[in-house]
Design a protein around this motif. Sequence first.
Motif, PDB file in Angstrom:
ATOM      1  N   PRO A   1       0.828  -1.208   0.000  1.00 19.07           N
ATOM      2  CA  PRO A   1       0.000   0.000   0.000  1.00 19.07           C
ATOM      3  C   PRO A   1       0.867   1.265   0.000  1.00 19.07           C
ATOM      4  O   PRO A   1       1.811   1.363   0.779  1.00 19.07           O
ATOM      5  CB  PRO A   1      -0.778  -0.107   1.310  1.00 19.07           C
ATOM      6  CG  PRO A   1      -0.799  -1.559   1.616  1.00 19.07           C
ATOM      7  CD  PRO A   1       0.473  -2.120   1.075  1.00 19.07           C
TER       8      PRO A   1
ATOM      9  N   SER B   1      -0.724   3.403  -5.569  1.00 23.57           N
ATOM     10  CA  SER B   1      -2.148   3.390  -5.213  1.00 23.57           C
ATOM     11  C   SER B   1      -2.820   4.484  -6.031  1.00 23.57           C
ATOM     12  O   SER B   1      -2.716   5.666  -5.704  1.00 23.57           O
ATOM     13  CB  SER B   1      -2.329   3.663  -3.722  1.00 23.57           C
ATOM     14  OG  SER B   1      -1.565   2.775  -2.952  1.00 23.57           O
TER      15      SER B   1
ATOM     16  N   GLN C   1     -20.117  -2.443  -2.170  1.00 21.83           N
ATOM     17  CA  GLN C   1     -20.289  -1.421  -1.132  1.00 21.83           C
ATOM     18  C   GLN C   1     -21.328  -0.367  -1.508  1.00 21.83           C
ATOM     19  O   GLN C   1     -21.387   0.685  -0.893  1.00 21.83           O
ATOM     20  CB  GLN C   1     -18.946  -0.756  -0.833  1.00 21.83           C
ATOM     21  CG  GLN C   1     -18.003  -1.716  -0.131  1.00 21.83           C
ATOM     22  CD  GLN C   1     -16.754  -1.039   0.380  1.00 21.83           C
ATOM     23  OE1 GLN C   1     -16.592   0.158   0.248  1.00 21.83           O
ATOM     24  NE2 GLN C   1     -15.856  -1.813   0.945  1.00 21.83           N
TER      25      GLN C   1
ATOM     26  N   THR D   1      -7.615   3.657   9.287  1.00 15.32           N
ATOM     27  CA  THR D   1      -8.156   2.358   8.864  1.00 15.32           C
ATOM     28  C   THR D   1      -7.622   1.211   9.713  1.00 15.32           C
ATOM     29  O   THR D   1      -7.850   0.055   9.390  1.00 15.32           O
ATOM     30  CB  THR D   1      -7.834   2.078   7.381  1.00 15.32           C
ATOM     31  OG1 THR D   1      -6.414   2.179   7.193  1.00 15.32           O
ATOM     32  CG2 THR D   1      -8.532   3.045   6.465  1.00 15.32           C
TER      33      THR D   1
ATOM     34  N   ARG E   1     -10.092  -1.533  10.649  1.00 12.04           N
ATOM     35  CA  ARG E   1     -10.877  -2.294   9.675  1.00 12.04           C
ATOM     36  C   ARG E   1     -10.106  -2.709   8.437  1.00 12.04           C
ATOM     37  O   ARG E   1     -10.697  -3.195   7.480  1.00 12.04           O
ATOM     38  CB  ARG E   1     -12.137  -1.506   9.280  1.00 12.04           C
ATOM     39  CG  ARG E   1     -11.864  -0.080   8.861  1.00 12.04           C
ATOM     40  CD  ARG E   1     -13.111   0.779   8.943  1.00 12.04           C
ATOM     41  NE  ARG E   1     -12.736   2.166   9.140  1.00 12.04           N
ATOM     42  CZ  ARG E   1     -12.568   3.024   8.158  1.00 12.04           C
ATOM     43  NH1 ARG E   1     -12.775   2.666   6.913  1.00 12.04           N
ATOM     44  NH2 ARG E   1     -12.199   4.269   8.400  1.00 12.04           N
ATOM     45  N   ALA E   2      -8.785  -2.512   8.401  1.00 11.37           N
ATOM     46  CA  ALA E   2      -8.020  -2.917   7.224  1.00 11.37           C
ATOM     47  C   ALA E   2      -6.677  -3.485   7.632  1.00 11.37           C
ATOM     48  O   ALA E   2      -6.228  -3.322   8.766  1.00 11.37           O
ATOM     49  CB  ALA E   2      -7.821  -1.722   6.288  1.00 11.37           C
ATOM     50  N   ALA E   3      -6.028  -4.156   6.672  1.00 12.62           N
ATOM     51  CA  ALA E   3      -4.710  -4.726   6.942  1.00 12.62           C
ATOM     52  C   ALA E   3      -3.687  -3.619   7.178  1.00 12.62           C
ATOM     53  O   ALA E   3      -2.809  -3.731   8.027  1.00 12.62           O
ATOM     54  CB  ALA E   3      -4.270  -5.596   5.771  1.00 12.62           C
TER      55      ALA E   3
ATOM     56  N   GLY F   1      -2.860   2.757   7.555  1.00 17.97           N
ATOM     57  CA  GLY F   1      -3.184   3.995   6.870  1.00 17.97           C
ATOM     58  C   GLY F   1      -2.235   5.118   7.214  1.00 17.97           C
ATOM     59  O   GLY F   1      -1.876   5.321   8.371  1.00 17.97           O
TER      60      GLY F   1
ATOM     61  N   ASN G   1      -1.969  -8.281   9.228  1.00 21.20           N
ATOM     62  CA  ASN G   1      -3.206  -7.510   9.190  1.00 21.20           C
ATOM     63  C   ASN G   1      -3.373  -6.750  10.504  1.00 21.20           C
ATOM     64  O   ASN G   1      -3.484  -7.347  11.569  1.00 21.20           O
ATOM     65  CB  ASN G   1      -4.387  -8.463   8.973  1.00 21.20           C
ATOM     66  CG  ASN G   1      -5.665  -7.713   8.713  1.00 21.20           C
ATOM     67  OD1 ASN G   1      -5.974  -6.731   9.378  1.00 21.20           O
ATOM     68  ND2 ASN G   1      -6.431  -8.165   7.742  1.00 21.20           N
ATOM     69  N   HIS G   2      -3.389  -5.412  10.414  1.00 18.80           N
ATOM     70  CA  HIS G   2      -3.531  -4.600  11.629  1.00 18.80           C
ATOM     71  C   HIS G   2      -4.872  -4.841  12.322  1.00 18.80           C
ATOM     72  O   HIS G   2      -4.930  -4.959  13.537  1.00 18.80           O
ATOM     73  CB  HIS G   2      -3.417  -3.114  11.279  1.00 18.80           C
ATOM     74  CG  HIS G   2      -2.012  -2.611  11.325  1.00 18.80           C
ATOM     75  ND1 HIS G   2      -1.219  -2.563  10.212  1.00 18.80           N
ATOM     76  CD2 HIS G   2      -1.250  -2.138  12.346  1.00 18.80           C
ATOM     77  CE1 HIS G   2      -0.029  -2.076  10.552  1.00 18.80           C
ATOM     78  NE2 HIS G   2      -0.021  -1.811  11.837  1.00 18.80           N
ATOM     79  N   SER G   3      -5.965  -4.895  11.524  1.00 21.57           N
ATOM     80  CA  SER G   3      -7.295  -4.869  12.143  1.00 21.57           C
ATOM     81  C   SER G   3      -7.502  -6.068  13.064  1.00 21.57           C
ATOM     82  O   SER G   3      -8.059  -5.925  14.150  1.00 21.57           O
ATOM     83  CB  SER G   3      -8.372  -4.816  11.067  1.00 21.57           C
ATOM     84  OG  SER G   3      -8.381  -6.008  10.320  1.00 21.57           O
TER      85      SER G   3
END
Lengths: 208, 218
Positions: free
Chosen positions: A45, A58, A70, B72, B75-77, B80, B129-131
């Motif tokens: 990312p 990205s 979504q 994030t 809720r995300a890997a 952010g 994955n952080h979340s």
Amino acid sequence: MAKMQEPRHHRSFSITRLIRYGWVALSLLLVACHVDMYDQPRYEPYEYSAFFADGRSSRPPIPNTVAVGQFQDDPHFLTGMIDDQFATTLPFPLTADVMERGRQQYNAFCMSCHGLVGDGDGLIAQRGPLVVTSFHSERLRNVEVGYIFDVITNGLGRMYSHAARIPPEDRWAITAYVRALQLSQDATLDDLSPEERERLVGTESEEQ
Amino acid sequence: MAQIFKPNANAIIRVSIITGILLIIGIILTMVAIYRSTYYTEVGVAKAQSVPFSHKHHVSELKIDCRYCHATVERAAFAGIPTTDTCMSCHSQIWLNSPLLETVRESYRTGEPVQWSRIYDLPDFVYFNHSIHVNKGVGCNVCHGQVDQMQLVSQAQPLYMGWCLDCHRNPEQYVRPREEVFNMEWAPPENQLEMGRRLVQEYEIKVENLSDCYICHR
């Protein structure tokens, strides 16, 4: 003559041996030179990319892009509006879990400026030349919940939009918590049940 | 026929063997030393950034929550990296003329992203994955250290596989209540083991699968 030949024979022997077994040492030197498993040909990312002119791997999505699966077709949930009027209700039932989520998210995203109970005296507001709105005015106590949601979503005045960072369900949870803060700061002793009043008076006398 | 080996051949062979063994031991020790040194692990080595952002100021002095910028993480890997918009939600109001923030303002004007140097970089064959960690009660400072005390951020852990496995095999020694995950001052209480075992059950942490290969290598 014999004396001259002898060392030459010895030298060529060791050179042959060096060539024959040198690769063992050479292969040892090559160990750990491969990092292609550590750094595989894919982007992490936000990784820098030499391929795109602006260096971003990205890619910024085209405006109004909706990710697969979504899509939400509920203006109340997404905008806080019903038929161009601010909604007066949450789009989902209010539970203790929603309120707790609202408290956590409020403390993460709003408290810095608006303060712990919404007085507008957060740590940032105390330092800067900012004047932060307090939630405890006659006007804001009477606005619709949809209005509060709209301000979080689109920003207002000097406050930026928080839509990119806080998903809609959390924005609604924060909205509910802001309403709870308004009620708590405008409450009188008469609003409490007898048990609650006893608890409050009890702790006060203990503290004294 | 002349002799192939001279009288000192024995000594030469002995010295060669001993030197060879010492050399091999030396190479191994040097490699271990390099592998464990901060040169390789980068633990505690602060990296220069294009904006000299101080976590200490923003976290410890202004009490801004981790999630305000790393939005994030729940809720995300990927936790952010804040958009320029996030920086500017305050810095359009304060420190307007600070030369330190020129990079941020320029990014806001042009739309070109601010370039940051990555601190934590796992090998690509490790899935992280952080979340899931945040939601199962692993606090930020377990891996990231006292970020609230760092001016420029540096790595706090070497990220060896053994270090990961230590927690994956004994999560009860590290998990904390979910509401304390973002608390940078949190330290394990005296009854950590007892509380940890309860939380592992409550959060349904599947200890029996946690040290399987596929959990991280997928």
